[in-house]
Design a protein around this motif. Structure first.
Motif, PDB file in Angstrom:
ATOM      1  N   ARG A   1      -5.125   5.699   0.012  1.00 54.23           N
ATOM      2  CA  ARG A   1      -3.844   6.394  -0.151  1.00 54.23           C
ATOM      3  C   ARG A   1      -3.670   7.570   0.808  1.00 54.23           C
ATOM      4  N   ASN A   2      -4.779   8.124   1.294  1.00 54.62           N
ATOM      5  CA  ASN A   2      -4.706   9.350   2.088  1.00 54.62           C
ATOM      6  C   ASN A   2      -5.341   9.206   3.476  1.00 54.62           C
ATOM      7  N   VAL A   3      -5.448   7.981   3.954  1.00 51.43           N
ATOM      8  CA  VAL A   3      -6.111   7.708   5.235  1.00 51.43           C
ATOM      9  C   VAL A   3      -5.225   6.826   6.105  1.00 51.43           C
ATOM     10  N   HIS A   4      -5.241   7.115   7.399  1.00 49.39           N
ATOM     11  CA  HIS A   4      -4.584   6.258   8.384  1.00 49.39           C
ATOM     12  C   HIS A   4      -5.635   5.722   9.344  1.00 49.39           C
ATOM     13  N   LEU A   5      -5.702   4.404   9.484  1.00 48.29           N
ATOM     14  CA  LEU A   5      -6.626   3.791  10.431  1.00 48.29           C
ATOM     15  C   LEU A   5      -6.049   3.969  11.826  1.00 48.29           C
ATOM     16  N   TYR A   6      -6.485   5.030  12.479  1.00 45.61           N
ATOM     17  CA  TYR A   6      -5.926   5.385  13.779  1.00 45.61           C
ATOM     18  C   TYR A   6      -6.612   4.634  14.923  1.00 45.61           C
TER      19      TYR A   6
ATOM     20  N   GLU B   1     -11.268   7.671   0.044  1.00 44.40           N
ATOM     21  CA  GLU B   1     -10.260   8.593  -0.490  1.00 44.40           C
ATOM     22  C   GLU B   1     -10.900   9.915  -0.908  1.00 44.40           C
ATOM     23  N   GLY B   2     -12.088   9.848  -1.497  1.00 44.48           N
ATOM     24  CA  GLY B   2     -12.789  11.079  -1.851  1.00 44.48           C
ATOM     25  C   GLY B   2     -13.164  11.895  -0.627  1.00 44.48           C
ATOM     26  N   PHE B   3     -13.637  11.218   0.391  1.00 45.31           N
ATOM     27  CA  PHE B   3     -13.974  11.854   1.671  1.00 45.31           C
ATOM     28  C   PHE B   3     -12.753  12.571   2.248  1.00 45.31           C
ATOM     29  N   ALA B   4     -11.615  11.879   2.260  1.00 47.49           N
ATOM     30  CA  ALA B   4     -10.387  12.459   2.812  1.00 47.49           C
ATOM     31  C   ALA B   4      -9.884  13.620   1.966  1.00 47.49           C
ATOM     32  N   ASP B   5      -9.980  13.519   0.646  1.00 49.31           N
ATOM     33  CA  ASP B   5      -9.546  14.613  -0.231  1.00 49.31           C
ATOM     34  C   ASP B   5     -10.343  15.886   0.032  1.00 49.31           C
TER      35      ASP B   5
ATOM     36  N   ASP C   1     -10.435  11.925  21.797  1.00 51.73           N
ATOM     37  CA  ASP C   1      -9.039  11.806  21.377  1.00 51.73           C
ATOM     38  C   ASP C   1      -8.747  12.867  20.319  1.00 51.73           C
ATOM     39  N   PRO C   2      -7.860  13.813  20.596  1.00 48.67           N
ATOM     40  CA  PRO C   2      -7.599  14.898  19.641  1.00 48.67           C
ATOM     41  C   PRO C   2      -6.937  14.436  18.348  1.00 48.67           C
ATOM     42  N   LYS C   3      -6.402  13.227  18.316  1.00 50.39           N
ATOM     43  CA  LYS C   3      -5.751  12.732  17.106  1.00 50.39           C
ATOM     44  C   LYS C   3      -6.755  12.183  16.085  1.00 50.39           C
ATOM     45  N   VAL C   4      -7.998  11.973  16.495  1.00 47.05           N
ATOM     46  CA  VAL C   4      -9.034  11.501  15.582  1.00 47.05           C
ATOM     47  C   VAL C   4      -9.564  12.690  14.786  1.00 47.05           C
ATOM     48  N   ASP C   5      -9.361  12.666  13.460  1.00 48.46           N
ATOM     49  CA  ASP C   5      -9.847  13.741  12.593  1.00 48.46           C
ATOM     50  C   ASP C   5     -11.278  13.502  12.131  1.00 48.46           C
ATOM     51  N   ALA C   6     -11.602  12.231  11.885  1.00 45.27           N
ATOM     52  CA  ALA C   6     -12.899  11.893  11.295  1.00 45.27           C
ATOM     53  C   ALA C   6     -13.334  10.516  11.776  1.00 45.27           C
ATOM     54  N   VAL C   7     -14.630  10.278  11.690  1.00 48.16           N
ATOM     55  CA  VAL C   7     -15.195   9.012  12.156  1.00 48.16           C
ATOM     56  C   VAL C   7     -15.973   8.358  11.018  1.00 48.16           C
ATOM     57  N   ILE C   8     -15.780   7.055  10.852  1.00 49.81           N
ATOM     58  CA  ILE C   8     -16.592   6.250   9.948  1.00 49.81           C
ATOM     59  C   ILE C   8     -17.595   5.491  10.799  1.00 49.81           C
ATOM     60  N   ILE C   9     -18.880   5.677  10.517  1.00 46.87           N
ATOM     61  CA  ILE C   9     -19.931   5.062  11.322  1.00 46.87           C
ATOM     62  C   ILE C   9     -20.618   3.981  10.494  1.00 46.87           C
ATOM     63  N   GLY C  10     -20.408   2.729  10.892  1.00 47.74           N
ATOM     64  CA  GLY C  10     -20.987   1.596  10.180  1.00 47.74           C
ATOM     65  C   GLY C  10     -21.664   0.656  11.152  1.00 47.74           C
ATOM     66  N   ILE C  11     -22.785   1.093  11.688  1.00 49.60           N
ATOM     67  CA  ILE C  11     -23.514   0.353  12.721  1.00 49.60           C
ATOM     68  C   ILE C  11     -24.991   0.279  12.328  1.00 49.60           C
ATOM     69  N   GLY C  12     -25.856  -0.205  13.231  1.00 47.76           N
ATOM     70  CA  GLY C  12     -27.271  -0.331  12.924  1.00 47.76           C
ATOM     71  C   GLY C  12     -27.903   0.992  12.510  1.00 47.76           C
TER      72      GLY C  12
ATOM     73  N   VAL D   1       0.842  -1.195   0.000  1.00 42.40           N
ATOM     74  CA  VAL D   1       0.000   0.000   0.000  1.00 42.40           C
ATOM     75  C   VAL D   1       0.879   1.248   0.000  1.00 42.40           C
ATOM     76  N   LYS D   2       0.631   2.141  -0.944  1.00 44.04           N
ATOM     77  CA  LYS D   2       1.370   3.396  -1.019  1.00 44.04           C
ATOM     78  C   LYS D   2       0.525   4.517  -0.435  1.00 44.04           C
ATOM     79  N   LYS D   3       1.072   5.201   0.555  1.00 44.39           N
ATOM     80  CA  LYS D   3       0.360   6.275   1.247  1.00 44.39           C
ATOM     81  C   LYS D   3       0.932   7.638   0.885  1.00 44.39           C
ATOM     82  N   GLU D   4       0.057   8.635   0.875  1.00 46.51           N
ATOM     83  CA  GLU D   4       0.498  10.004   0.670  1.00 46.51           C
ATOM     84  C   GLU D   4       1.120  10.548   1.961  1.00 46.51           C
ATOM     85  N   TYR D   5       1.777  11.702   1.836  1.00 41.57           N
ATOM     86  CA  TYR D   5       2.470  12.265   2.995  1.00 41.57           C
ATOM     87  C   TYR D   5       1.476  12.722   4.061  1.00 41.57           C
TER      88      TYR D   5
END
Length: 362
Positions: free
Chosen positions: A35-40, A312-316, A72-83, A5-9
């Motif tokens: 490419r532009n996301v880190h699973l934190y 990736e679109g979301f992160a861009d 947690d201040p290091k969390v930029d965004a949340v993916i919600i995949g629940i009921g 996997v190649k990641k952007e800076y």
């Protein structure tokens, strides 16, 4: 160890809420490959399931408390995949904590809660994207561009989404091994007890969003519904604000292979699209006929990982200010209006229902 996997800076630190099927099969792997996301972070109340996912995907941290992950201040965004019933309450909590949100479809279960969430995200200046991943199907993206540039006046849209009785034979072969836990949090009652509601929310949302993606706002629908044994079928007429007309077929499940796609007719061209079961990760096969050149064009569309491309679109949008390609909150609300209007039309004997007049929940 290294990966392919190649990641952007610059990366978006995401926290994934939920370790159920959609997150296991789509969002956790999508986050690791984007490419532009880190699973934190990963969060789930089922500690045994959380530990299993953490061992597989190696996030920086794990949480059993959603509020702690949001703090947690290091969390930029949340993916919600629940009921579905938890979508809006958890998204609201995340937005109030200052986090961008990628929210699985359907947006919610009532128009009122969806509108409140949309307004809150706008007030806070945060990105709220609804997880209608078919907007990131390369074949459909090619077809949309062709439709807007080559087809002249578009008059007619036909769409169909017909699940297959062989669905689970296929998905058991192509999806990863899926884990569950007795400790998973589930909605009150049984959402599957009323199947016409359940199928409309879960499957109808795809059918309507694809129509919305290509054709723009829907103004009214008229629907008929029949079911016998395990076969449920809706035929839905719809009008678009552009003046075009449409017809939609939602059937669960046909005695055939998966059958999904659309046809679009214009004065200067035509689009045919065949869409596959999403877990095959194959882009739609598209044929675009251009009247001016009397030729048909079909894109190769090699990249069928819609969930990664969606993320990736979301992160861009967040990191680079790129215009949002994914479904907006307004799009999510339009789909909800169409689903509720469809249900109301059936209940009233197939009458036309204006989406602007729709209220309530499904």
């Amino acid at each position: 160890m290294k990966t392919n996997v190649k990641k952007e800076y610059k990366l978006l630190n995401v926290g994934v809420l939920g370790c159920g099927i959609i997150c296991q099969a789509a969002h956790l792997i999508g986050s690791t490959k984007a490419r532009n996301v880190h699973l934190y972070a990963i969060c789930d109340v089922a500690q045994d399931l959380l530990q299993k996912m953490a061992a597989m995907y190696d996030p920086d941290v794990t949480y059993t408390d959603f509020a702690r992950m949001l703090a947690d201040p290091k969390v930029d965004a949340v993916i919600i995949g629940i009921g579905d019933q938890f979508h809006v309450p958890c998204a609201r909590q995340a937005i109030l904590a200052g986090k961008h949100v990628l929210l699985e479809k359907p947006m919610g279960v009532s128009l009122e809660e969806c509108e409140e969430l949309k307004n809150l995200a706008e007030e806070k200046g945060l990105v709220l994207q609804i997880g209608h991943m078919k907007r990131f199907d390369e074949g459909l993206q090619f077809a949309k561009k062709f439709k807007e540039e080559k087809m002249g006046q578009v008059t007619t849209y036909k769409g169909w989404y017909c699940d297959s009785i062989g669905r689970y034979t296929l998905t058991d072969n192509v999806m990863p091994v899926l884990y569950s836990s007795e400790n998973m949090k589930k909605p009150a009652g049984n959402p599957k007890a009323v199947l016409d509601h359940y199928y409309l929310l879960g499957h109808g949302s795809h059918l309507f969003d694809t129509a919305l993606y290509f054709m723009g706002p829907i103004t009214r629908v008229a629907a008929r519904y029949v079911h016998t044994e395990k076969l449920h079928s809706w035929l839905i007429d719809c009008d678009f604000s552009s003046g075009a007309i449409g017809t939609l077929d939602l059937t669960i499940a046909i005695a055939q292979k998966w059958h999904e796609g659309c046809e679009i007719y214009g004065t200067d061209g035509t689009v045919f699209a065949k869409t596959y079961n999403p877990w095959e990760f194959r882009s739609s096969e598209v044929e675009c006929f251009d009247k001016a050149t009397e030729t048909s064009v079909s894109p190769a569309a090699f990249d069928g990982q819609f969930y990664r491309r969606e993320l990736e679109g979301f992160a861009d949008t967040i990191l680079k200010g790129v215009p949002q390609e994914g479904a907006s909150a307004e799009d999510g609300m339009m789909v909800m209006r169409a689903l509720i209007a469809t249900y109301q039309s059936v209940q009233q004997g197939g009458v036309w229902v204006n989406l602007a007049d729709v209220k309530g929940a499904l």
